[in-house]
Enzyme design. Structure first.
Site, PDB file in Angstrom:
ATOM      1  N   LYS A  98       0.849  -1.190   0.000  1.00 49.17           N
ATOM      2  CA  LYS A  98       0.000   0.000   0.000  1.00 49.17           C
ATOM      3  C   LYS A  98       0.888   1.245   0.000  1.00 49.17           C
ATOM      4  CE  LYS A  98      -4.201   1.619   2.321  1.00 49.17           C
ATOM      5  NZ  LYS A  98      -5.135   1.327   3.427  1.00 49.17           N
ATOM      6  N   GLU A 131     -19.388  -5.610  10.843  1.00 47.03           N
ATOM      7  CA  GLU A 131     -20.262  -4.816  11.703  1.00 47.03           C
ATOM      8  C   GLU A 131     -21.291  -5.683  12.432  1.00 47.03           C
ATOM      9  OE1 GLU A 131     -18.486  -2.219   8.613  1.00 47.03           O
ATOM     10  OE2 GLU A 131     -19.590  -4.111   8.544  1.00 47.03           O
ATOM     11  N   ARG A 173     -25.755  -2.469   7.951  1.00 46.46           N
ATOM     12  CA  ARG A 173     -25.488  -3.901   7.836  1.00 46.46           C
ATOM     13  C   ARG A 173     -25.835  -4.652   9.124  1.00 46.46           C
ATOM     14  NH1 ARG A 173     -19.675  -4.745   4.956  1.00 46.46           N
ATOM     15  NH2 ARG A 173     -20.364  -4.280   2.848  1.00 46.46           N
TER      16      ARG A 173
END
Length: 637
Positions: A281, A367, A395
């Site tokens: 990254k 979640e 969610r």
């Protein structure tokens, strides 16, 4: 003309030499650093997938082959290679979306930018293509962070069961989502990353044994037949192969030729294949690589050379105010703990984690698990604070309802990025929470108007141990403190003039908007009362009596108009037989295009001028026909 400028469609890549591919990769990184520095956006993820994206478009024929990007944080390179090289208004009104967008290109498929969904999409799309006799591959690119989501594993379970569908899963493994990827899957991938012994041993054995007279070939075939044992010993990739997925990797994701070779092998296999690519990254931009917190996952407008933010320094953010206060609460109460879903720093829990490392858990992009785990923590005698983005709590609705609320667990949910977020587009606006959650029995919802109220209401929330509470705030700087003139019930009176005709119910950050609207109305001779309900669910009983003293009630909220706070107020007044018209101002039932927050609010009519104008028109209409049924209808906004 640069090589990048010559790329107008993916097939233009196929004629490039290996040297030109390297030059193109450098050009792309230079373009990204300077373009994203001008507008802000997801920089680190895109710097990490340059070669991977180039290889994908050289091996596959988009859009005949469908390439799906999970989450979409890493789709900028894909945009550049599919003819979208004007980044001048990236994430701005009229410019490119920060995520894949069907409106922009036929090369984009999934644009919802919520993690862990691409594999489910790929499963369904591959099934549909097979049933309809369509040719081509379905390729889903998913990060190791998104693989921590349960939906990804539900999809893998189904994908692996189909042996006859050409579906390729590319795992972009950079050890991070926003922050370092954690959990059992992360440990498994780490083992795969660091193990190259299997390939070396198998290659050595093939060379030696096949050149051994008489018995060499036989022994090699026997050992090759037992290759699963070798793999378990030298590279623990069995997790994927035990599911029934062909595994290829790990591959250096920054070596275009190596990635191409792996993808071509996967392409020849007419069943589900997982290609495991290792990437870095922030690759190629030293400030991003050196930034340990998130490798410049998202940046604001900045100087690309010094990385100095160029946006003016203003008031603190809502997130930072929450982060400071939860640490103070943690100092006072040992039972207060915290949960985050792969967003420790973005939701303001970084300082809490540093101070109380044993009292915070990052559960990954999960979640639903966060909500259920919080119920368990509360049942065990602790008070968990679950901090997530408002849009992601959608969610976990069932878990909040059936696991937390049904069991009357003392869990506090803190929703960052509530209401209109703007630049991140339709999927990131936190505009549904106060509508969806109205139906949850026992839940209390707070919407603070300023930093002082955030601190006070956070403390009020964690003081409740026999029911869930929720606190919401937007993605912006905190405005000046707005003092209360008086209190009626639990509501703060922010403004009152003479014998008022209009009651403005200002929900949270809509308080300044309502105060300005009141000024405009009073300039027209219409006197107003402005109240901040503070706790918007349940509706304060004192609001009933206050509403009866006015000719009209207007509820202004940074949330969907459908079933929101305005609807709850109208229901309570109706049940009490208070026959006062209620006008509801909020977000219309539509997905909002990306733009600055202020631009979006103006487009949907959540401005003082628009609100004052509509209220004035309602009163005028009421004077002309005071008993007409339409007096109780809602305004278009």
């Amino acid at each position: 003309m640069t090589i990048l400028e010559s790329i107008r469609q993916p097939r233009d890549l196929k004629a490039l030499s290996e040297a030109e591919l390297g030059e193109l990769s450098e050009e792309i990184r230079e373009f990204l650093v300077h373009a994203v520095a001008r507008t802000g956006g997801h920089l680190g993820p895109n710097l990490g997938v340059v070669e991977l994206t180039v290889a994908l478009h050289r091996v596959f024929e988009s859009p005949v082959d469908r390439i799906l990007w999970d989450t979409g944080h890493q789709s900028y390179v894909h945009k550049l290679l599919t003819g979208r090289q004007d980044f001048s208004k990236l994430r701005g009104k009229g410019g490119l979306s920060g995520y894949p967008s069907r409106e922009e290109s036929e090369h984009d498929v999934v644009e919802n930018s919520h993690a862990s969904t691409a594999l489910g999409w790929a499963d369904g799309l591959a099934k549909a293509r097979r049933m309809q006799g369509e040719k081509g591959h379905v390729v889903a690119v998913i990060g190791d962070g998104a693989l921590t989501g349960g939906m990804a594993w539900e999809a893998l379970n189904n994908i692996a069961a189909a042996k006859d569908r050409p579906l390729i899963i590319v795992v972009n493994d950079n050890e991070r989502s926003y922050a370092p990827t954690i959990g059992g899957l992360a440990n498994h991938l780490a083992a795969l990353r660091t193990t190259d012994g299997y390939e070396r041993v198998l290659a050595w054995g093939k060379h030696v044994l096949q050149h051994t007279p008489l018995i060499g070939g036989t022994v090699y075939e026997a050992l090759h037949g037992a290759k699963k044992g070798f793999k378990d010993a030298f590279a623990p990739q069995g997790l994927f192969e035990d599911l029934g997925l062909k595994y290829v990797g790990p591959i250096d994701g920054h070596d275009v030729k190596a990635v191409e070779s792996a993808l071509r092998r996967a392409k020849r296999f007419h069943g589900p294949v997982l290609v495991h690519c290792l990437t870095e990254k922030g690759r190629g931009y030293e400030p991003a690589v050196a930034h340990e917190e998130d490798h410049f996952h998202t940046v604001g407008v900045m100087d690309p050379l010094t990385c100095t933010p160029l946006a003016p320094v203003g008031a603190p953010s809502w997130t930072s105010v929450f982060g400071e206060e939860i640490v103070r609460i943690g100092e006072e109460r040992e039972d207060v703990v915290a949960i985050t879903a792969a967003m420790l720093h973005p939701v303001g829990l970084g300082a809490f984690a540093e101070r109380f490392p044993d009292r915070v858990w990052d559960v990954g992009i999960a979640e639903q698990h966060a909500a259920v785990s919080a119920a368990g923590l509360a049942t065990g005698g602790l008070h968990p604070v679950v901090a997530v983005y408002a849009t992601f709590l959608n969610r976990a609705f069932d878990q909040l309802l059936m696991d937390v609320a049904l069991h009357r667990c003392g869990v506090t949910f803190v929703l960052d990025r509530a209401g209109v977020t703007g630049a991140d587009g339709p999927s990131h606006n936190g505009m549904w929470d106060m509508s969806i959650l109205q139906v949850v029995p026992g839940l209390r919802i707070a919407a603070p108007r300023d930093a002082d109220q955030l601190r006070v209401q956070l403390r009020e929330a964690v003081a409740v141990d026999d029911a869930p509470t929720l606190l919401r705030f937007p993605k912006e700087s905190v405005g000046p403190a707005i003092p209360a003139l008086d209190r009626v019930g639990g509501m703060d009176v922010l403004h009152r003039a003479g014998a008022p005709e209009v009651l403005l119910v200002a929900v949270g950050v809509m308080a300044p908007v309502c105060l300005q609207a009141a000024e405009l109305l009073e300039a027209r001779g219409i006197r107003c009362t402005v109240v901040d309900p503070r706790w918007v669910k349940p509706v304060d009983p004192a609001l009933v009596g206050l509403a009866a003293e006015h000719r009209l009630v207007a509820v202004v909220e940074d949330n969907s108009r459908a079933a929101g706070v305005g609807s709850a107020v109208a229901l309570v007044l109706g049940d009490a037989d208070v026959d006062v018209p209620v006008r509801r101002f909020g977000i219309p039932e539509q997905f909002l295009a990306h733009a600055k927050r202020g631009e979006v609010l103006a487009d949907i009519g959540l401005t003082p001028v628009e609100i004052a104008g509509r209220i004035s028109a309602s009163l005028t209409a009421g004077e002309e026909s005071p008993k007409q049924p339409q007096d109780r209808q809602e305004s278009p906004q």
